[in-house]
Write an enzyme that holds these catalytic residues in place. Structure first.
Site, PDB file in Angstrom:
ATOM      1  N   ASP A  55      -2.818  -1.061   9.931  1.00 59.60           N
ATOM      2  CA  ASP A  55      -3.013  -1.236   8.492  1.00 59.60           C
ATOM      3  C   ASP A  55      -3.621  -2.577   8.112  1.00 59.60           C
ATOM      4  O   ASP A  55      -4.001  -2.782   6.959  1.00 59.60           O
ATOM      5  CB  ASP A  55      -1.677  -1.079   7.750  1.00 59.60           C
ATOM      6  CG  ASP A  55      -1.209   0.363   7.676  1.00 59.60           C
ATOM      7  OD1 ASP A  55      -2.070   1.261   7.699  1.00 59.60           O
ATOM      8  OD2 ASP A  55       0.017   0.586   7.604  1.00 59.60           O
ATOM      9  N   ALA A  84       3.460  -1.243   4.369  1.00 57.07           N
ATOM     10  CA  ALA A  84       2.582  -2.189   5.060  1.00 57.07           C
ATOM     11  C   ALA A  84       2.862  -3.634   4.679  1.00 57.07           C
ATOM     12  O   ALA A  84       1.933  -4.455   4.629  1.00 57.07           O
ATOM     13  CB  ALA A  84       1.107  -1.851   4.814  1.00 57.07           C
ATOM     14  N   GLY A  85       4.118  -3.973   4.453  1.00 56.93           N
ATOM     15  CA  GLY A  85       4.436  -5.352   4.092  1.00 56.93           C
ATOM     16  C   GLY A  85       4.038  -6.345   5.165  1.00 56.93           C
ATOM     17  O   GLY A  85       3.433  -7.380   4.869  1.00 56.93           O
ATOM     18  N   GLY A  86       4.353  -6.058   6.421  1.00 61.60           N
ATOM     19  CA  GLY A  86       3.973  -6.955   7.511  1.00 61.60           C
ATOM     20  C   GLY A  86       2.471  -7.051   7.666  1.00 61.60           C
ATOM     21  O   GLY A  86       1.916  -8.142   7.890  1.00 61.60           O
ATOM     22  N   SER A  87       1.785  -5.922   7.532  1.00 67.23           N
ATOM     23  CA  SER A  87       0.326  -5.917   7.630  1.00 67.23           C
ATOM     24  C   SER A  87      -0.300  -6.696   6.478  1.00 67.23           C
ATOM     25  O   SER A  87      -1.280  -7.425   6.660  1.00 67.23           O
ATOM     26  CB  SER A  87      -0.194  -4.480   7.629  1.00 67.23           C
ATOM     27  OG  SER A  87       0.271  -3.771   8.762  1.00 67.23           O
ATOM     28  N   ALA A  88       0.258  -6.540   5.275  1.00 66.27           N
ATOM     29  CA  ALA A  88      -0.234  -7.293   4.132  1.00 66.27           C
ATOM     30  C   ALA A  88      -0.068  -8.791   4.351  1.00 66.27           C
ATOM     31  O   ALA A  88      -0.964  -9.589   4.031  1.00 66.27           O
ATOM     32  CB  ALA A  88       0.502  -6.857   2.866  1.00 66.27           C
ATOM     33  N   GLY A 124       7.424   1.404   4.991  1.00 66.01           N
ATOM     34  CA  GLY A 124       6.234   2.231   4.941  1.00 66.01           C
ATOM     35  C   GLY A 124       5.222   1.777   3.916  1.00 66.01           C
ATOM     36  O   GLY A 124       4.340   2.540   3.529  1.00 66.01           O
ATOM     37  N   LYS A 129       0.833  -1.199   0.000  1.00 65.40           N
ATOM     38  CA  LYS A 129       0.000   0.000   0.000  1.00 65.40           C
ATOM     39  C   LYS A 129       0.868   1.249   0.000  1.00 65.40           C
ATOM     40  O   LYS A 129       2.049   1.240   0.365  1.00 65.40           O
ATOM     41  CB  LYS A 129      -0.955   0.017   1.197  1.00 65.40           C
ATOM     42  CG  LYS A 129      -0.291   0.133   2.575  1.00 65.40           C
ATOM     43  CD  LYS A 129      -0.003   1.558   3.013  1.00 65.40           C
ATOM     44  CE  LYS A 129       0.796   1.587   4.318  1.00 65.40           C
ATOM     45  NZ  LYS A 129       1.310   2.920   4.678  1.00 65.40           N
ATOM     46  N   ALA A 187      10.252  -2.841   6.337  1.00 59.91           N
ATOM     47  CA  ALA A 187      10.369  -1.589   7.094  1.00 59.91           C
ATOM     48  C   ALA A 187      10.439  -0.397   6.156  1.00 59.91           C
ATOM     49  O   ALA A 187      11.269   0.488   6.294  1.00 59.91           O
ATOM     50  CB  ALA A 187      11.593  -1.630   8.011  1.00 59.91           C
TER      51      ALA A 187
END
Length: 322
Positions: free
Chosen positions: A168, A132-136, A130, A19, A128
């Site tokens: 996110d 939203a890789g972890g949230s995705a 910005g 995102k 890390a």
């Protein structure tokens, strides 16, 4: 309420997009220390993939055996991603297990007979950054395991679970374009026309979200800027107006911590981008190009300023089950 797990798929793969924050304004700090914000989020076609697979034991699909379910997690393509319980995808899996009553029982009596769900993450979204890789990844995990375990939750129910995991994650469950308020977990989809072409400047060294927010608290000020211009540009499919309206209050903190990012943003605009913005807490810089062809030209011109440059379009929808 979810229906009881039953016979389901033995392997599910979910691709999930990253995102960009087209608009982000900090309104202040709440009594719990979290920040009140208004942000417009849009998915971008740079994807991670989660593959969820049940082992081949006959017991793996039996509802009673699911109480003893084990969980394994591995990552392809990014050595810096943790594989323990601190990973957001693992936390998402555990949260869904809790919701569905899977993996509740002790696994000490007959360990060799217990079914196992294996998760594998194919990592392409910068870490890390910005975006939203972890949230995705957490969102993709919820979607994949919901189908694998035949849990029967719809996307709204998954988004409610996602709100426990991070700001996110609920947006990443649905994808598309949304406006988020509060701490970012309350989202509403917005009307979008047209497609948008991005030059994504990636830095190998990430920025800690906590450090960026702390720095903002030290040197930034809450903003009264509204997202109206961004929303109008999206409604009217006007990329030039969208480029001019891109806004992120956290840029002042990201630029303070990494001054070269401000120069990179200015270089993208000088190279012909309609506008550029730091995504989220950074350090990724996103430039909005007039076309795919122009995006490639801009990328060639500014590529030396970044460790990696990607081209991607938006909006990119939400998690896709394969």
């Amino acid at each position: 309420m979810p229906r009881r797990p039953g016979t389901a798929a033995v392997r599910v793969r979910v691709r999930v997009p990253s995102k960009v924050n087209l608009f982000l304004a900090i309104r202040g700090v709440r009594t719990d220390g979290l920040h009140e914000l208004v942000t417009v989020l849009q998915t971008v076609a740079l994807h991670d993939a989660i593959t969820a697979e049940l082992d081949d034991q006959p017991s793996a699909s039996h509802p009673a055996a699911r109480r003893f379910m084990g969980l394994e997690f591995a990552v392809d393509g990014a050595g810096a991603v943790p594989t323990d319980g601190s990973n957001l995808a693992v936390r998402a899996a555990r949260r869904l297990m809790e919701e569905c009553g899977i993996g509740r029982a002790s696994q000490t009596d007959q360990p060799h007979q217990h079914p196992v769900t294996r998760l594998r993450l194919d990592k392409k979204i910068p870490i890390a950054a910005g975006m939203a890789g972890g949230s995705a990844d957490a969102a993709a995990t919820l979607v994949a395991l919901n189908q694998l375990w035949d849990a029967g939750l719809d996307r709204m129910q998954l988004a409610a679970l996602a709100a426990d995991l991070g700001a996110d994650v609920p947006f990443c469950v649905s994808g598309g374009t949304a406006i988020a308020t509060g701490t970012g977990t309350s989202t509403a989809q917005v009307l979008v026309r047209g497609a948008y072409h991005w030059v994504i400047g990636v830095s190998r060294a990430g920025l800690s979200t906590a450090d960026v927010y702390r720095t903002f608290d030290d040197i930034g000020t809450p903003s009264a800027v509204e997202p109206d211009a961004v929303l109008q540009a999206l409604r009217t499919a006007d990329p030039e107006a969208l480029g001019a309206a891109l806004h992120n209050d956290l840029e002042v903190a990201a630029f303070h911590l990494r001054p070269e990012l401000e120069a990179a943003k200015k270089s993208m605009i000088a190279a012909g981008a309609y506008g550029a913005v730091v995504s989220g807490s950074g350090p990724t810089v996103m430039g909005l190009a007039p076309s795919r062809l122009e995006a490639q030209r801009i990328a060639d011109e500014v590529g030396h300023l970044f460790d990696r440059v990607e081209l991607a379009s938006s909006p990119a929808g939400g998690p896709e089950v394969h």
